[in-house]
Design a protein around this motif. Sequence first.
Motif, PDB file in Angstrom:
ATOM      1  N   GLU A  43      14.565  -8.191 112.443  1.00  0.00           N
ATOM      2  CA  GLU A  43      14.059  -9.320 113.228  1.00  0.00           C
ATOM      3  C   GLU A  43      13.104 -10.132 112.360  1.00  0.00           C
ATOM      4  O   GLU A  43      12.110  -9.588 111.875  1.00  0.00           O
ATOM      5  N   PRO A  44      13.406 -11.426 112.133  1.00  0.00           N
ATOM      6  CA  PRO A  44      12.510 -12.193 111.263  1.00  0.00           C
ATOM      7  C   PRO A  44      11.050 -12.105 111.723  1.00  0.00           C
ATOM      8  O   PRO A  44      10.745 -12.315 112.899  1.00  0.00           O
ATOM      9  N   GLY A  45      10.184 -11.770 110.814  1.00  0.00           N
ATOM     10  CA  GLY A  45       8.770 -11.594 111.103  1.00  0.00           C
ATOM     11  C   GLY A  45       8.341 -10.143 111.130  1.00  0.00           C
ATOM     12  O   GLY A  45       7.154  -9.848 111.129  1.00  0.00           O
ATOM     13  N   THR A  46       9.316  -9.214 111.162  1.00  0.00           N
ATOM     14  CA  THR A  46       8.990  -7.800 111.362  1.00  0.00           C
ATOM     15  C   THR A  46       9.064  -7.018 110.051  1.00  0.00           C
ATOM     16  O   THR A  46      10.062  -7.085 109.342  1.00  0.00           O
TER      17      THR A  46
END
Lengths: 440, 160
Positions: free
Chosen positions: A95-98
Motif C-alpha cells: 500500500e503506497p505510504g506503508t
Amino acid sequence: MLLNEPHPLESRVLTRRYVYPQKDAIGIDQYVSQQGYDGIRKALEMTPEAIIDEVKKSSLRGRGGAGFPTGMKWSFVDRKSPKPKYIVVNADEGEPGTCKDRVIMEHEPHRLIEGCLIAGRSINSNRGWIYIRGEYRKYIDIMDRAIADAYARGFLGDNVLGSGWTFHLSTHTGAGSYECGEESALLESLEGKRGNPRLKPPFPATSGAFQCPTIVNNVETYSAVPDIILNGGDWYAGLGTPRNGGTRLVCLSGHLNRPGVYEVPLGMNMLTIINEIGGGVWKGRKLKAVIPGGSSSPILRAEECDIPADYDSLAKAGSMLGSGATVVLDETADIVKVLSRLMAFYAHESCGWCIPCREGTAWLKKILARLDEGVGTKNDIDMVDQLATSMFGRTFCALGDAAAMPAMSYVRKFRDEFEAKLNSTQVFVPAPQTQPLVVL
Amino acid sequence: MTFSPELEARFARLIENYPPGRQKGALIPMLLYAQDEIGSVTPELLAEVAKRLHVKQVEIEEVLGYYTMLTREPRGKHHIQVCTNVSCMLTGGEELYAHACKKLGIGNRQKTADGQFSLEEVECIGACSWAPAMLVNYDFHFNMTPEKLDSLIDSLRKMQ
C-alpha cells in the motif's frame, strides 16, 4: 537498519527491544533472554478458547488495512474441522505510504514467529506461511535464518517445546503484485496461481489456503500477540482507546521534517503525530492535506486533521486508519497530480478479474491524466466523481474501492484545484451547431 | 537442465513446504529464485519447472504474465528500479527517474547496449518514509538525490 531516532512521545511496546542505531536483527539468544518465546510457553498451557478470549479482550484490530477485530477473526475458525488448519502472514506490504512490516522483520523476526505460534495454537494448526513481497529479499533471508534458528532450538518443528504439538513455518516469496496483498488473492498466489481475488463468502476462516480453514493477518497484528498473552488483554486494551486497543506503527512520509516509522498509542491526535513526532511540515510551509491510512484512504483537509488517530474516529471523519501510512502534503502539493499518479497506480495493479475495476481504473487514469495536463474539461471532473461512485462497492475485491475512495474524496474536497487546472490552458471547444447537419 | 547445488537444495526444501499433492504452491518462489540464477524465465526453465511440479506449461504461462518481477527477457546486470509512487513523487522521485533515464540513455524497461544496466519505473517498494527510494536488483537505496544516483551508477560501472 531503518528505525528512526526514537521520539519521547512514542509508546514503545512492540519496538521496545529495538535499539537505535541497531546493526543486526535481534538474534534468538537475545530474544529468549528478554522474555522472548515466553508468550508461547504460556499459551501452551492455556486452552485455545482462553487464548482467543485474551486476544478478544485486547481489542486488537487488524493492522493491515481493514481493522477487523483479530480475536473475532480467530474465533471464526472451526477448530474441530477434520481438515488441516493454516496460519498465513500477509507481509506483501505494498500500500503506497506503508513501510512498517519491513521494520518488524528486519529488527525482530522472532516476534513474528512467536505470534504465528500462538495463533497456530489457538486454532490447532500445524502449518504456517509468511508471504513476503518479492522485493523484500533481504527480509526473506532474515526470516529464513530466524526460522532455522527457531527450529534448531525446538520452538518450531514436530514437538514444540516438548509439548507434543507440531508447528511448521516457512517463508513464501511474492513476485511483484499489489493485488496479492488482498487476502484471497494472496491465497491464490500461495497456491501458485495468478493473484485474482476469490468470491467471498466463503471467507478464509472456512476455506482459505488450499481450501482449508485459515487465518490471514498482517505482520504487525501477529507481532502484537506475544505481549498480549504475556501481559493480558486488558493491559493491551488499556494502551489505546475503547474498541481500539494497543499501540500501532505509524509510517510518516511526504512533506515532513522527520519522516519515519514510529510507535504510537491508538487514539493519539493526528496533529500531534505530524507536528511533534514528525517534526512538522517541512520548509516552514503550511499543512494542506493528509492521506491518513495509505493511498486508498480518503484524503483529509488540514482543518479536518485535529482528531484522534484510531479506527473509529477516522471512520467518523469519513476516512480510515488503514495500514497506518500517513502521507503529509504541504501547501504547494499539487492535488490533481497526486490523484493522477494514484490512478495510474491502480490501473497498473488492477488484476483485470472484474470489469468495474479493470475498466474503471483505466478510465480514471486517462481522465485524470487529461485533467493533470490541463486539457481536461469541466465535464471530466464530474465524470471522475460519477465513475468512482459507480465503481464503489461493485467490485470483486477492495482494490476497486481503494481506487474509488481517493478519487471521490479528492475531487469533492479540492474541486477548486481541479478547476484551476482547466483554466490554465486554452481548450478548443467547437462552436455549437446551429444548422442541421443533414437536410432531409 | 541443471541448477547450482544451493538452488537445488532450496527447491528440495521449498517443495516440502506445501501440502501433499499441492506442490504447485512452490511455483512462484521457484520461478523467481531460478530467474535470479539464470537471468530470465527461459523456455527450458519453464519446461523444467513444469516437469518438477507436475503442472502444465500453460499454468506457468498464466503466472508469468501476471507478476511484474518475472521476465522472459534478461534484464541488465544492475536492474535499476526507481519508485515514483505518491510518497516518492512528493519528495522528488519523478525527477530522480528522469535523471536516471538521462544518465543511462534508456527509457522504462529498456537495457543499455552493453547489458550492464536496465531501468524500470516501479510502483511503491515500501520505502515511503525514506523517500525517494530505489532498488538496484534487491538492494534498497534510500533518500536518493540525482547526485547520489550519479555516484551510485558510476561506482557500479567501475565494478565491471
